[in-house]
Design a protein around this motif. Structure first.
Motif, PDB file in Angstrom:
ATOM      1  N   ASN A   1      -7.422   4.916   3.248  1.00  0.00           N
ATOM      2  CA  ASN A   1      -8.038   6.203   3.588  1.00  0.00           C
ATOM      3  C   ASN A   1      -7.017   7.169   4.185  1.00  0.00           C
ATOM      4  O   ASN A   1      -7.023   8.372   3.883  1.00  0.00           O
ATOM      5  N   ALA A   2      -6.146   6.647   5.035  1.00  0.00           N
ATOM      6  CA  ALA A   2      -5.148   7.526   5.662  1.00  0.00           C
ATOM      7  C   ALA A   2      -4.173   8.066   4.624  1.00  0.00           C
ATOM      8  O   ALA A   2      -3.831   9.259   4.629  1.00  0.00           O
ATOM      9  N   LEU A   3      -3.705   7.173   3.724  1.00  0.00           N
ATOM     10  CA  LEU A   3      -2.743   7.615   2.715  1.00  0.00           C
ATOM     11  C   LEU A   3      -3.364   8.633   1.740  1.00  0.00           C
ATOM     12  O   LEU A   3      -2.680   9.533   1.259  1.00  0.00           O
ATOM     13  N   LYS A   4      -4.665   8.485   1.472  1.00  0.00           N
ATOM     14  CA  LYS A   4      -5.311   9.373   0.502  1.00  0.00           C
ATOM     15  C   LYS A   4      -5.741  10.701   1.108  1.00  0.00           C
ATOM     16  O   LYS A   4      -5.720  11.737   0.422  1.00  0.00           O
ATOM     17  N   HIS A   5      -6.151  10.681   2.401  1.00  0.00           N
ATOM     18  CA  HIS A   5      -6.800  11.880   2.934  1.00  0.00           C
ATOM     19  C   HIS A   5      -6.118  12.488   4.167  1.00  0.00           C
ATOM     20  O   HIS A   5      -6.385  13.646   4.498  1.00  0.00           O
ATOM     21  N   ALA A   6      -5.287  11.755   4.861  1.00  0.00           N
ATOM     22  CA  ALA A   6      -4.781  12.252   6.141  1.00  0.00           C
ATOM     23  C   ALA A   6      -3.548  13.136   5.997  1.00  0.00           C
ATOM     24  O   ALA A   6      -3.198  13.860   6.949  1.00  0.00           O
TER      25      ALA A   6
ATOM     26  N   GLU B   1      -1.115  18.092   0.965  1.00  0.00           N
ATOM     27  CA  GLU B   1      -0.144  19.174   0.743  1.00  0.00           C
ATOM     28  C   GLU B   1       1.243  18.819   1.297  1.00  0.00           C
ATOM     29  O   GLU B   1       1.914  19.630   1.927  1.00  0.00           O
ATOM     30  N   GLY B   2       1.635  17.550   1.119  1.00  0.00           N
ATOM     31  CA  GLY B   2       2.982  17.143   1.502  1.00  0.00           C
ATOM     32  C   GLY B   2       3.210  16.950   2.979  1.00  0.00           C
ATOM     33  O   GLY B   2       4.355  16.841   3.439  1.00  0.00           O
ATOM     34  N   ARG B   3       2.148  16.974   3.745  1.00  0.00           N
ATOM     35  CA  ARG B   3       2.265  16.777   5.202  1.00  0.00           C
ATOM     36  C   ARG B   3       2.908  15.414   5.479  1.00  0.00           C
ATOM     37  O   ARG B   3       2.508  14.391   4.946  1.00  0.00           O
ATOM     38  N   LYS B   4       3.875  15.404   6.372  1.00  0.00           N
ATOM     39  CA  LYS B   4       4.514  14.157   6.747  1.00  0.00           C
ATOM     40  C   LYS B   4       3.823  13.553   7.969  1.00  0.00           C
ATOM     41  O   LYS B   4       3.212  14.266   8.774  1.00  0.00           O
ATOM     42  N   GLY B   5       3.931  12.271   8.098  1.00  0.00           N
ATOM     43  CA  GLY B   5       3.279  11.637   9.245  1.00  0.00           C
ATOM     44  C   GLY B   5       3.613  10.148   9.356  1.00  0.00           C
ATOM     45  O   GLY B   5       4.484   9.616   8.689  1.00  0.00           O
ATOM     46  N   ARG B   6       2.803   9.497  10.215  1.00  0.00           N
ATOM     47  CA  ARG B   6       3.055   8.088  10.521  1.00  0.00           C
ATOM     48  C   ARG B   6       1.725   7.343  10.629  1.00  0.00           C
ATOM     49  O   ARG B   6       0.740   7.879  11.135  1.00  0.00           O
ATOM     50  N   ILE B   7       1.735   6.131  10.142  1.00  0.00           N
ATOM     51  CA  ILE B   7       0.574   5.239  10.310  1.00  0.00           C
ATOM     52  C   ILE B   7       1.056   4.032  11.115  1.00  0.00           C
ATOM     53  O   ILE B   7       2.021   3.368  10.740  1.00  0.00           O
ATOM     54  N   GLN B   8       0.400   3.789  12.248  1.00  0.00           N
ATOM     55  CA  GLN B   8       0.777   2.678  13.129  1.00  0.00           C
ATOM     56  C   GLN B   8      -0.270   1.581  13.025  1.00  0.00           C
ATOM     57  O   GLN B   8      -1.454   1.804  13.259  1.00  0.00           O
TER      58      GLN B   8
ATOM     59  N   LEU C   1       0.834  -1.206   0.000  1.00  0.00           N
ATOM     60  CA  LEU C   1       0.000   0.000   0.000  1.00  0.00           C
ATOM     61  C   LEU C   1       0.869   1.256   0.000  1.00  0.00           C
ATOM     62  O   LEU C   1       0.561   2.240  -0.706  1.00  0.00           O
ATOM     63  N   ALA C   2       1.928   1.267   0.787  1.00  0.00           N
ATOM     64  CA  ALA C   2       2.811   2.440   0.817  1.00  0.00           C
ATOM     65  C   ALA C   2       3.459   2.652  -0.538  1.00  0.00           C
ATOM     66  O   ALA C   2       3.599   3.799  -1.008  1.00  0.00           O
ATOM     67  N   GLN C   3       3.845   1.566  -1.168  1.00  0.00           N
ATOM     68  CA  GLN C   3       4.524   1.685  -2.461  1.00  0.00           C
ATOM     69  C   GLN C   3       3.597   2.215  -3.546  1.00  0.00           C
ATOM     70  O   GLN C   3       4.009   2.985  -4.427  1.00  0.00           O
ATOM     71  N   SER C   4       2.317   1.818  -3.476  1.00  0.00           N
ATOM     72  CA  SER C   4       1.403   2.195  -4.559  1.00  0.00           C
ATOM     73  C   SER C   4       0.623   3.487  -4.277  1.00  0.00           C
ATOM     74  O   SER C   4       0.219   4.172  -5.210  1.00  0.00           O
ATOM     75  N   LEU C   5       0.405   3.871  -2.996  1.00  0.00           N
ATOM     76  CA  LEU C   5      -0.479   4.994  -2.676  1.00  0.00           C
ATOM     77  C   LEU C   5       0.215   6.143  -1.951  1.00  0.00           C
ATOM     78  O   LEU C   5      -0.406   7.215  -1.773  1.00  0.00           O
ATOM     79  N   GLU C   6       1.445   5.973  -1.503  1.00  0.00           N
ATOM     80  CA  GLU C   6       2.086   7.059  -0.763  1.00  0.00           C
ATOM     81  C   GLU C   6       2.236   8.292  -1.665  1.00  0.00           C
ATOM     82  O   GLU C   6       2.698   8.162  -2.814  1.00  0.00           O
ATOM     83  N   PRO C   7       1.813   9.453  -1.164  1.00  0.00           N
ATOM     84  CA  PRO C   7       1.857  10.664  -2.012  1.00  0.00           C
ATOM     85  C   PRO C   7       3.239  10.937  -2.582  1.00  0.00           C
ATOM     86  O   PRO C   7       3.381  11.268  -3.765  1.00  0.00           O
ATOM     87  N   SER C   8       4.250  10.854  -1.761  1.00  0.00           N
ATOM     88  CA  SER C   8       5.623  11.056  -2.232  1.00  0.00           C
ATOM     89  C   SER C   8       6.535  10.210  -1.359  1.00  0.00           C
ATOM     90  O   SER C   8       6.228   9.925  -0.193  1.00  0.00           O
ATOM     91  N   ALA C   9       7.660   9.810  -1.898  1.00  0.00           N
ATOM     92  CA  ALA C   9       8.559   8.910  -1.192  1.00  0.00           C
ATOM     93  C   ALA C   9       9.025   9.517   0.124  1.00  0.00           C
ATOM     94  O   ALA C   9       9.458  10.667   0.170  1.00  0.00           O
ATOM     95  N   GLY C  10       8.886   8.750   1.201  1.00  0.00           N
ATOM     96  CA  GLY C  10       9.352   9.181   2.520  1.00  0.00           C
ATOM     97  C   GLY C  10       8.413  10.112   3.228  1.00  0.00           C
ATOM     98  O   GLY C  10       8.728  10.557   4.338  1.00  0.00           O
ATOM     99  N   GLN C  11       7.272  10.416   2.648  1.00  0.00           N
ATOM    100  CA  GLN C  11       6.356  11.360   3.293  1.00  0.00           C
ATOM    101  C   GLN C  11       5.644  10.711   4.475  1.00  0.00           C
ATOM    102  O   GLN C  11       5.486  11.343   5.532  1.00  0.00           O
TER     103      GLN C  11
END
Length: 413
Positions: free
Chosen positions: A323-328, A331-338, A282-292
Motif C-alpha cells: 500500500n505504501a509503495l503504491k499510494h504513499a 508523482e515521484g515523491r521520495k521517501g522512506r518505509i521503516q 517488494l521494492a524490486q517489483s513495486l517501487e515506482p522508480s529506482a531509488g525513489q
C-alpha cells in the motif's frame, strides 16, 4: 595298646630304685648338678624290658606333678596324653635301634589333669658299642603350643570370614555381571532404537521437505493461473485485484521456498531474515522508480518460527509495504518505509511498518480491504492491529502487537 596305658614294669621299678641308689652313690657331683638344674631330666635303662625310668630329677617331677615313686619304673610314654600321635612309639624305637638321638614334641598329661606340651630330647649313652642308658631332657613348650593353637584358631576364624566375604563378593560380582550384561543388552537395544529413530527422522525430514516443495509448487501454479486470468480482463479494477491476489500468494510461496531450500530446519523460518528478503522483493517489483523509496528493516529480536506464525506476519508486512509503495509516494515523491520488529517488556512483540508519504484519507482508511486483511491476520497470531497517521501528520503507521513466541507459553512459534 594305647601309649598312655602301658603296663608298669614292677621288676623294672625295683631295679630302678636300686640303680638310683647306685647312681647317687657313684655320681655324687653329677647327680647334684642334675638335681639343681631347672631342666626336667630322666634316665632309662634300655636293657630292661619296657626301658623303665631309673632316674628322675626334681624339675621333671614339678613338670608332671607326680611323686618320684610314681615315676620310677615307668616307661617313657606313661605320661603321654591320649591325643598324642600313636606313631611316636615306632619312631622312638627306630631311632634307638640305630643309636640316633630322638626329638619330638609330645603332649604330657600331668597328675592333676593338665595338658603339658614338651619337646622331648632322648640320647643313647654308649659304653663302647653298647647302649647302656637313655638320657632324656624335656623343654616345656605349653605356652608356645597354646599360642600356636590361638593363632590356628584365629586363622580358622579368619579363613571362615574370608570365605564368607569371598562368597558374598562372588555373589555381588555375579549380580554385577548380570547387571552389566543387562545394561549391555539395553544399550544395544537403545543403539538400535536410536539408529531407527535417526532413520525415521531422515525420512520425516524428507517428507516435510517434499510437502514444502509441493506446497510451493502449488502456490506457484495458482499465481500463474491468476496472472493468466488477469491478462484476459480488460477491466483495470479486475486485473488489479487479481494482481494483488497473486502478490499475496507470492508472499506465502516465499515462506515455503525458504522451508524447502534454506537451512536444515524444515519447520522453522528465520523471520528477521524473511522480512529483509520480503521487503527487498517488494521494492524490486513495486517501487515506482529506482531509488525513489528506501525500505529499511530493523529487527532487534531473533526468531526462528513456524510457518503458522510467519505467513500471517509476512502478509501483514506485505499489505502495509505494498500500500505504501503504491499510494504513499505519488508523482515521484521520495521517501522512506521503516519496518521494525521489537520485543516489549510486557511479554509482547511489536511489528511496525511506517512510511513518511502523503498519508491516507480517513474515508479510504475506513473502507480499506488491506486494513481488514491486516486485522484478520493479526487475529491469527493472537494479536491486535492498529493503523493511524504518522507522528507529523503525514504518512501511515501500521502496528501489530502479539505474544512474544520466544517467551509466551502456548503460542506455536
Amino acid at each position: 595298646m594305647s601309649i598312655s596305658k602301658q603296663p608298669r614294669n614292677r621288676k623294672g621299678q625295683t631295679a630302678a630304685e636300686r640303680n638310683l641308689r647306685d647312681i647317687k652313690a657313684r655320681n655324687g657331683p653329677f647327680v647334684a648338678a642334675v638335681e639343681a638344674t631347672r631342666v626336667p631330666m630322666v634316665v632309662t635303662d634300655p636293657q630292661v624290658v619296657g626301658n623303665p625310668i631309673i632316674y628322675v630329677n626334681d624339675a621333671f617331677l614339678r613338670l608332671c606333678g607326680h611323686d618320684r615313686e610314681d615315676v620310677l619304673g615307668q616307661g617313657y610314654f606313661f605320661l603321654v596324653g591320649e591325643h598324642a600321635d600313636p606313631g611316636i612309639v615306632g619312631r622312638f624305637a627306630a631311632a634307638m635301634a640305630t643309636s640316633h638321638p630322638f626329638k619330638e614334641d609330645v603332649p604330657f598329661r600331668a597328675k592333676d589333669g593338665r595338658e603339658v606340651w614338651v619337646s622331648m630330647f632322648v640320647s643313647p649313652v654308649m659304653e663302647g658299642e653298647r647302649v647302656v642308658q637313655h638320657f632324656a631332657s624335656f623343654l616345656d613348650i605349653t605356652d608356645r603350643i597354646e599360642r600356636e593353637r590361638e593363632l590356628l584358631k584365629d586363622k580358622e576364624t579368619l579363613d571362615r570370614r574370608v570365605a564368607a566375604r569371598t562368597k558374598r563378593l562372588q555373589q555381588v560380582n555375579a549380580k554385577l555381571e548380570e547387571e552389566v550384561e543387562r545394561r549391555r543388552r539395553t544399550e544395544a537395544i537403545l543403539r538400535d532404537a536410536l539408529a531407527q529413530g535417526q532413520e525415521d527422522l531422515r525420512y520425516r525430514d524428507f517428507l516435510i521437505r517434499e510437502v514444502n516443495h509441493r506446497t510451493k509448487n502449488a502456490i506457484q501454479l495458482a499465481i500463474s493461473l491468476l496472472t493468466i486470468q488477469a491478462r484476459q480482463f480488460e477491466d483495470t479494477a479486475c486485473r488489479g485485484a487479481l494482481d494483488v491476489a497473486a502478490g499475496r500468494l507470492q508472499r506465502i510461496g516465499g515462506v515455503y521456498a525458504l522451508l524447502t531450500y534454506q537451512g536444515d530446519n524444515l519447520e522453522r523460518v528465520d523471520f528477521p531474515d524473511y522480512l529483509r528478503r520480503l521487503c527487498g522483493e517488494l521494492a524490486q517489483s513495486l517501487e515506482p522508480s529506482a531509488g525513489q523509496v528506501r525500505i529499511e528493516v530493523e529487527a532487534e529480536e531473533e526468531g526462528s518460527w513456524s510457518p503458522d506464525l510467519v505467513v500471517p506476519l509476512g502478509l501483514i508486512v506485505g499489505e502495509a509495504v505494498t500500500n505504501a509503495l503504491k499510494h504513499a509516494f505519488p508523482e515521484g515523491r521520495k521517501g522512506r518505509i521503516q519496518v521494525e520488529l521489537r520485543a516489549q517488556s510486557d511479554g509482547l512483540m511489536q511489528l511496525r511498518v511506517e512510511d513518511d508519504g502523503v498519508g491516507m484519507p480517513p474515508e479510504r482508511r475506513k473502507n480499506s480491504l488491506g486494513l481488514r486483511l491486516i486485522e484478520m491476520f493479526a487475529q491469527q497470531v493472537k494479536g491486535k492491529a492498529l493503523m493511524e497517521g504518522g507522528p507529523n501528520g503525514g504518512g501511515v503507521v501500521v502496528e501489530v502487537t502479539f505474544p512474544n513466541p520466544n517467551t509466551a507459553p502456548g503460542l506455536k512459534a
